[in-house]
Design a protein around this motif. Sequence first.
Motif, PDB file in Angstrom:
ATOM      1  N   SER A 235       5.611   3.448   4.454  1.00  0.00           N
ATOM      2  CA  SER A 235       4.397   3.079   3.732  1.00  0.00           C
ATOM      3  C   SER A 235       3.216   3.900   4.230  1.00  0.00           C
ATOM      4  O   SER A 235       2.854   3.833   5.407  1.00  0.00           O
ATOM      5  N   GLU A 236       2.607   4.689   3.329  1.00  0.00           N
ATOM      6  CA  GLU A 236       1.344   5.336   3.668  1.00  0.00           C
ATOM      7  C   GLU A 236       0.258   4.273   3.777  1.00  0.00           C
ATOM      8  O   GLU A 236       0.300   3.254   3.090  1.00  0.00           O
ATOM      9  N   LEU A 237      -0.741   4.533   4.628  1.00  0.00           N
ATOM     10  CA  LEU A 237      -1.826   3.573   4.807  1.00  0.00           C
ATOM     11  C   LEU A 237      -3.123   4.328   5.093  1.00  0.00           C
ATOM     12  O   LEU A 237      -3.143   5.218   5.940  1.00  0.00           O
ATOM     13  N   ILE A 238      -4.180   3.975   4.356  1.00  0.00           N
ATOM     14  CA  ILE A 238      -5.506   4.570   4.574  1.00  0.00           C
ATOM     15  C   ILE A 238      -6.327   3.588   5.406  1.00  0.00           C
ATOM     16  O   ILE A 238      -6.758   2.550   4.907  1.00  0.00           O
ATOM     17  N   ASN A 245      -8.245  -3.923   4.032  1.00  0.00           N
ATOM     18  CA  ASN A 245      -8.805  -4.791   5.066  1.00  0.00           C
ATOM     19  C   ASN A 245      -7.957  -4.674   6.337  1.00  0.00           C
ATOM     20  O   ASN A 245      -6.722  -4.613   6.257  1.00  0.00           O
ATOM     21  N   PRO A 246      -8.569  -4.638   7.505  1.00  0.00           N
ATOM     22  CA  PRO A 246      -7.789  -4.538   8.745  1.00  0.00           C
ATOM     23  C   PRO A 246      -6.692  -5.597   8.864  1.00  0.00           C
ATOM     24  O   PRO A 246      -5.617  -5.312   9.415  1.00  0.00           O
ATOM     25  N   ALA A 247      -6.940  -6.788   8.347  1.00  0.00           N
ATOM     26  CA  ALA A 247      -5.916  -7.842   8.412  1.00  0.00           C
ATOM     27  C   ALA A 247      -4.696  -7.471   7.576  1.00  0.00           C
ATOM     28  O   ALA A 247      -3.550  -7.730   7.973  1.00  0.00           O
ATOM     29  N   ALA A 248      -4.941  -6.838   6.408  1.00  0.00           N
ATOM     30  CA  ALA A 248      -3.830  -6.403   5.563  1.00  0.00           C
ATOM     31  C   ALA A 248      -3.046  -5.282   6.248  1.00  0.00           C
ATOM     32  O   ALA A 248      -1.810  -5.242   6.181  1.00  0.00           O
ATOM     33  N   ALA A 249      -3.767  -4.383   6.907  1.00  0.00           N
ATOM     34  CA  ALA A 249      -3.093  -3.330   7.671  1.00  0.00           C
ATOM     35  C   ALA A 249      -2.228  -3.944   8.763  1.00  0.00           C
ATOM     36  O   ALA A 249      -1.088  -3.519   8.989  1.00  0.00           O
ATOM     37  N   ASN A 250      -2.753  -4.953   9.425  1.00  0.00           N
ATOM     38  CA  ASN A 250      -2.022  -5.639  10.488  1.00  0.00           C
ATOM     39  C   ASN A 250      -0.750  -6.286   9.950  1.00  0.00           C
ATOM     40  O   ASN A 250       0.330  -6.180  10.552  1.00  0.00           O
ATOM     41  N   ILE A 251      -0.874  -6.935   8.802  1.00  0.00           N
ATOM     42  CA  ILE A 251       0.292  -7.587   8.180  1.00  0.00           C
ATOM     43  C   ILE A 251       1.371  -6.555   7.858  1.00  0.00           C
ATOM     44  O   ILE A 251       2.556  -6.739   8.170  1.00  0.00           O
ATOM     45  N   LEU A 252       0.969  -5.451   7.238  1.00  0.00           N
ATOM     46  CA  LEU A 252       1.935  -4.422   6.854  1.00  0.00           C
ATOM     47  C   LEU A 252       2.648  -3.851   8.080  1.00  0.00           C
ATOM     48  O   LEU A 252       3.881  -3.713   8.080  1.00  0.00           O
ATOM     49  N   ILE A 253       1.892  -3.553   9.120  1.00  0.00           N
ATOM     50  CA  ILE A 253       2.490  -2.969  10.323  1.00  0.00           C
ATOM     51  C   ILE A 253       3.394  -3.979  11.027  1.00  0.00           C
ATOM     52  O   ILE A 253       4.466  -3.630  11.538  1.00  0.00           O
ATOM     53  N   ASN A 254       2.997  -5.252  11.030  1.00  0.00           N
ATOM     54  CA  ASN A 254       3.848  -6.283  11.625  1.00  0.00           C
ATOM     55  C   ASN A 254       5.163  -6.425  10.873  1.00  0.00           C
ATOM     56  O   ASN A 254       6.231  -6.602  11.471  1.00  0.00           O
ATOM     57  N   VAL A 255       5.090  -6.356   9.544  1.00  0.00           N
ATOM     58  CA  VAL A 255       6.286  -6.525   8.714  1.00  0.00           C
ATOM     59  C   VAL A 255       7.198  -5.302   8.797  1.00  0.00           C
ATOM     60  O   VAL A 255       8.411  -5.418   8.962  1.00  0.00           O
ATOM     61  N   LYS A 256       6.603  -4.111   8.676  1.00  0.00           N
ATOM     62  CA  LYS A 256       7.384  -2.880   8.606  1.00  0.00           C
ATOM     63  C   LYS A 256       7.778  -2.343   9.988  1.00  0.00           C
ATOM     64  O   LYS A 256       8.824  -1.699  10.128  1.00  0.00           O
ATOM     65  N   GLY A 257       6.906  -2.569  10.954  1.00  0.00           N
ATOM     66  CA  GLY A 257       7.045  -1.895  12.234  1.00  0.00           C
ATOM     67  C   GLY A 257       6.312  -0.566  12.174  1.00  0.00           C
ATOM     68  O   GLY A 257       6.294   0.098  11.125  1.00  0.00           O
ATOM     69  N   PRO A 258       5.679  -0.157  13.282  1.00  0.00           N
ATOM     70  CA  PRO A 258       4.891   1.080  13.291  1.00  0.00           C
ATOM     71  C   PRO A 258       5.690   2.327  12.910  1.00  0.00           C
ATOM     72  O   PRO A 258       5.128   3.286  12.406  1.00  0.00           O
TER      73      PRO A 258
END
Length: 375
Positions: A235-238, A245-258
């Motif tokens: 997943s690309e992320l800007i 929103n930083p919280a949405a970024a946090n959710i995505l990274i938690n779900v996908k893994g860095p």
Amino acid sequence: MFYKAKYIVLEDQVLENFYMEVCHGKIKSFSKNPPEEFEDLGEIIAPGLVDTHIHGYRGEDIMNAKKGALNIISKGLLECGVTSFLPTTLTDSTEKLNEACRVVGEEYKDVEGAKVRGIFLEGPFFTEKYKGAQNEKYMSDPDIEKLKKWNELSKGLVKKIAIAPERDGAIDFIHQANAMGIAVALGHSDASYKDACKAVEEGANIFVHTFNGMSGLHHRNPGMVGAAMNTDAISELICDGHHVNPAAANILINVKGPNHVALITDCMSAGGMAEGDYKLGEFDVIVKDGTARLKEGGSLAGSILKLKDAVKNLIDWDVADLFEAIQMASLVPAKSVGIDDVCGKLKVGYAADFIVLDENLGLKATFLDGKRVFG
């Protein structure tokens, strides 16, 4: 030449108080033993950043196909900590895309800054509903013959193309693009969760600027965002604080893994420039308060983000640690388009393309082939 730092960030660990040996532009060794002579660079040595989705910088745009513009962008990116990048096109006429690909193919070997590692074609095979700042009048179903032509004109540089998976012929297109060694990304799309997952199963491996320009996550209709979260595609992320929103970024990274999230900028020509009026393709854009927006409608029109700042933002938001944030801006994007054999990591035998960060994660210097080129 030996370089020392308190921390040296590798692909699988962080070395503390080590020395990195560079010989003839390449990394030769890492050692704990002090050599007779070395340069102490300070806090952090990290791999040069890899931006696989960037349209322009310093007033220049890839789509303008202007002689010398690629070099201006390339040199400008050194101040962003970027040492490798994919010049990125927009949805436009076939003729303009032909010309953009031809010019990059002619000039990419002669750039003086960040190294051109391929081309990313963002479109034109998208869906109108989530067009964002892409021009809907040039959108169409995927056409493999056009892709072959763009790849030929660029001297085989196309590494990645983005499509909307609900368009007719998408699956066959994915198969044929993959057979050409080209990664297929999914974006600017109203695809259902099922269609997006099917595209990933058939070979698509990237979601373009996740959350932006795609059908959102709903508990009865998981959409493109749900597919991004629930597949192993990258997943690309800007991370400029405006697109997501930083919280949405946090959710995505938690779900996908860095290791499945790639930081990108989606930067347009106003990157590194003053606020004011700009163009993105045929559209008028106003740059103000850290964002680039279409004058008509107000949609975000790419970003003016520097990739080094995306790394710092993730850490400041307490979303990732230094090691994770660096990998998301170097190794993960490189892997997503199959260029991790030449960039994205500090490793013996690789070009000594690296950056130096201070204790506040500010960029102190950028090195290409072992030579300081910024800072």
